[in-house]
Motif scaffolding. Structure first.
Motif, PDB file in Angstrom:
ATOM      1  N   LEU A  50     -16.237 -14.874   6.557  1.00 48.57           N
ATOM      2  CA  LEU A  50     -15.798 -13.504   6.839  1.00 48.57           C
ATOM      3  C   LEU A  50     -15.206 -13.416   8.239  1.00 48.57           C
ATOM      4  O   LEU A  50     -14.150 -12.793   8.456  1.00 48.57           O
ATOM      5  N   TYR A  51     -15.874 -14.031   9.212  1.00 47.59           N
ATOM      6  CA  TYR A  51     -15.350 -14.063  10.577  1.00 47.59           C
ATOM      7  C   TYR A  51     -14.011 -14.788  10.620  1.00 47.59           C
ATOM      8  O   TYR A  51     -13.054 -14.347  11.283  1.00 47.59           O
ATOM      9  N   LYS A  52     -13.917 -15.910   9.921  1.00 46.09           N
ATOM     10  CA  LYS A  52     -12.677 -16.680   9.921  1.00 46.09           C
ATOM     11  C   LYS A  52     -11.548 -15.909   9.255  1.00 46.09           C
ATOM     12  O   LYS A  52     -10.379 -16.010   9.670  1.00 46.09           O
ATOM     13  N   LEU A  53     -11.859 -15.130   8.217  1.00 45.63           N
ATOM     14  CA  LEU A  53     -10.845 -14.301   7.569  1.00 45.63           C
ATOM     15  C   LEU A  53     -10.211 -13.356   8.579  1.00 45.63           C
ATOM     16  O   LEU A  53      -8.977 -13.203   8.635  1.00 45.63           O
ATOM     17  N   VAL A  54     -11.050 -12.726   9.398  1.00 43.68           N
ATOM     18  CA  VAL A  54     -10.548 -11.815  10.432  1.00 43.68           C
ATOM     19  C   VAL A  54      -9.686 -12.568  11.444  1.00 43.68           C
ATOM     20  O   VAL A  54      -8.596 -12.113  11.821  1.00 43.68           O
ATOM     21  N   ASP A  55     -10.154 -13.725  11.872  1.00 41.33           N
ATOM     22  CA  ASP A  55      -9.397 -14.508  12.854  1.00 41.33           C
ATOM     23  C   ASP A  55      -8.017 -14.885  12.332  1.00 41.33           C
ATOM     24  O   ASP A  55      -7.011 -14.771  13.049  1.00 41.33           O
ATOM     25  N   VAL A  56      -7.946 -15.323  11.087  1.00 42.48           N
ATOM     26  CA  VAL A  56      -6.655 -15.754  10.532  1.00 42.48           C
ATOM     27  C   VAL A  56      -5.746 -14.550  10.308  1.00 42.48           C
ATOM     28  O   VAL A  56      -4.536 -14.623  10.570  1.00 42.48           O
ATOM     29  N   LEU A  57      -6.285 -13.436   9.828  1.00 40.72           N
ATOM     30  CA  LEU A  57      -5.455 -12.227   9.667  1.00 40.72           C
ATOM     31  C   LEU A  57      -4.842 -11.805  10.998  1.00 40.72           C
ATOM     32  O   LEU A  57      -3.656 -11.447  11.065  1.00 40.72           O
ATOM     33  N   ASN A  58      -5.631 -11.855  12.069  1.00 43.41           N
ATOM     34  CA  ASN A  58      -5.073 -11.531  13.387  1.00 43.41           C
ATOM     35  C   ASN A  58      -4.029 -12.558  13.811  1.00 43.41           C
ATOM     36  O   ASN A  58      -2.994 -12.206  14.394  1.00 43.41           O
ATOM     37  N   ASP A  59      -4.276 -13.813  13.502  1.00 45.70           N
ATOM     38  CA  ASP A  59      -3.363 -14.885  13.876  1.00 45.70           C
ATOM     39  C   ASP A  59      -2.004 -14.736  13.200  1.00 45.70           C
ATOM     40  O   ASP A  59      -0.978 -15.129  13.761  1.00 45.70           O
ATOM     41  N   ILE A  60      -1.968 -14.167  11.988  1.00 47.50           N
ATOM     42  CA  ILE A  60      -0.696 -14.016  11.276  1.00 47.50           C
ATOM     43  C   ILE A  60      -0.088 -12.620  11.450  1.00 47.50           C
ATOM     44  O   ILE A  60       0.863 -12.263  10.755  1.00 47.50           O
ATOM     45  N   GLY A  61      -0.642 -11.843  12.393  1.00 49.90           N
ATOM     46  CA  GLY A  61       0.055 -10.637  12.802  1.00 49.90           C
ATOM     47  C   GLY A  61      -0.545  -9.316  12.399  1.00 49.90           C
ATOM     48  O   GLY A  61       0.036  -8.257  12.674  1.00 49.90           O
ATOM     49  N   TYR A  62      -1.714  -9.322  11.764  1.00 48.44           N
ATOM     50  CA  TYR A  62      -2.354  -8.069  11.377  1.00 48.44           C
ATOM     51  C   TYR A  62      -3.388  -7.653  12.425  1.00 48.44           C
ATOM     52  O   TYR A  62      -3.652  -8.387  13.382  1.00 48.44           O
ATOM     53  N   SER A  63      -3.962  -6.471  12.238  1.00 47.69           N
ATOM     54  CA  SER A  63      -4.968  -5.951  13.164  1.00 47.69           C
ATOM     55  C   SER A  63      -6.294  -5.850  12.421  1.00 47.69           C
ATOM     56  O   SER A  63      -6.565  -4.854  11.741  1.00 47.69           O
TER      57      SER A  63
END
Length: 343
Positions: free
Chosen positions: A24-37
């Motif tokens: 779950l934490y990694k999902l957030v990290d990757v979403l931020n990495d690809i340009g989302y908030s």
């Protein structure tokens, strides 16, 4: 999607080693990495998971978690919800935000914030119906405010597409943490996780441990350890025992493979895609005799010529690291999220 539209990923307030929480934490990290908030959402203020390194952005919505707890307990709470919200402060996710739920929160998550779009991150399809009534009138998987579902294995994708034929299911490859890397420097050491089918491990261990071939071998339990310590044990271990059981994916055997372990055991269905008899031994589900016989065979082979097993561990590591890496995870999630938003 609006450029500032927040994505909130619901996460339990549990600070012990659970692979699903790390994802779950990694999902957030990757979403931020690809340009989302994106943000992890916890219900307990100032809470953060600390058993693996992270700087994942977090927000806190205690009142929303009070709703979640009330739903999971099927309205049996003795403390009125409105009093809890007065005490906690009635702060809820913005109506334009997207809320990502794990699969474990039950059949009515779509009703908790009916004006929000939701996504279900289903890491274990076999938990999907755990809190459903025998006759369930409706389901979040068929809700009009559901954008779709993210899964982490081919098995889960097939399961959910069969259960809900109209569901938008996006499959992603998970990425292994960087700490899990190949090592060919092995001990006569067999690693296992005691929380996985402990009764099966006990039977296998009782059968083989007093055999002469196991005289110099040590069984090492991996339990409630920081990620770095887990990786070190796996790098030293020649063999890892998989007691996968009804898994959405089953990450520990892949982490062991990445570290060069020869993996013996159950696929748990979710592991069908990474177990390969070129470098693993697949055991039929709950077949204790087959498990013990195969473990004895691999130990004898290692005793006679360690390089035979070490070379298979190298092939396993090569496969795991080439398949379950950050590049593939980022690419898959980018495609998956665009698909969900277009739904």
């Amino acid at each position: 999607m609006e450029s500032n539209q927040p994505i909130y990923v619901i996460c339990p307030n549990r600070n012990f080693a659970v692979g699903g929480i790390k994802q779950l934490y990694k999902l957030v990290d990757v979403l931020n990495d690809i340009g989302y908030s994106a943000y992890i959402i916890h219900g307990k203020k100032n809470f953060r998971v600390t058993w693996f390194e992270n700087q994942t952005p977090i927000k806190y919505f205690p009142s929303f978690f009070a709703l979640l707890r009330k739903e999971r307990r099927k309205n049996k709470s003795k403390f009125p919800l409105f009093l809890k919200q007065l005490f906690l402060g009635y702060k809820m996710p913005e109506k334009n935000s997207i809320i990502v739920f794990p699969e474990v929160y039950g059949p009515n998550i779509h009703k908790l914030a009916p004006e929000n779009k939701i996504v279900i991150f289903n890491q274990n399809c076999y938990f999907t119906f755990n809190l459903f009534d025998r006759v369930q009138k409706d389901s979040p998987y068929e809700s009009s405010n559901l954008l779709g579902c993210i899964v982490v294995s081919d098995d889960s994708q097939k399961y959910l597409q069969h259960a809900f034929p109209n569901l938008n299911v996006a499959r992603i490859n998970l990425a292994l943490s960087d700490v899990f890397q190949y090592s060919g420097s092995k001990k006569k050491q067999i690693a296992f996780m005691p929380r996985k089918l402990p009764e099966d491990f006990n039977q296998v261990h009782q059968i083989v441990s007093k055999r002469p071939d196991f005289k110099d071998w040590e069984f090492v339990a991996i339990e409630n350890m920081p990620e770095l310590e887990v990786a070190q044990i796996l790098k030293e271990s020649a063999i890892f025992l998989s007691f996968n059981h009804r898994e959405g994916f089953g990450l520990p055997p892949v982490e062991a493979m990445a570290c060069g372990c020869y993996v013996i055991g159950y696929t748990g269905n979710g592991g069908n895609e990474y177990f390969d008899d070129r470098f693993n031994s697949i055991i039929s589900d709950r077949d204790i005799t087959q498990f013990a016989v195969e473990l004895e065979h691999i130990v004898k082979t290692y005793n006679n010529d360690p390089n035979v097993i070490i070379q298979k561990g190298y092939l396993a590591s090569k496969f795991a690291l080439e398949t379950y890496n950050k590049t593939n995870e980022r690419k898959d999630l980018s495609i998956a999220w665009k698909s969900l938003l277009s739904n």
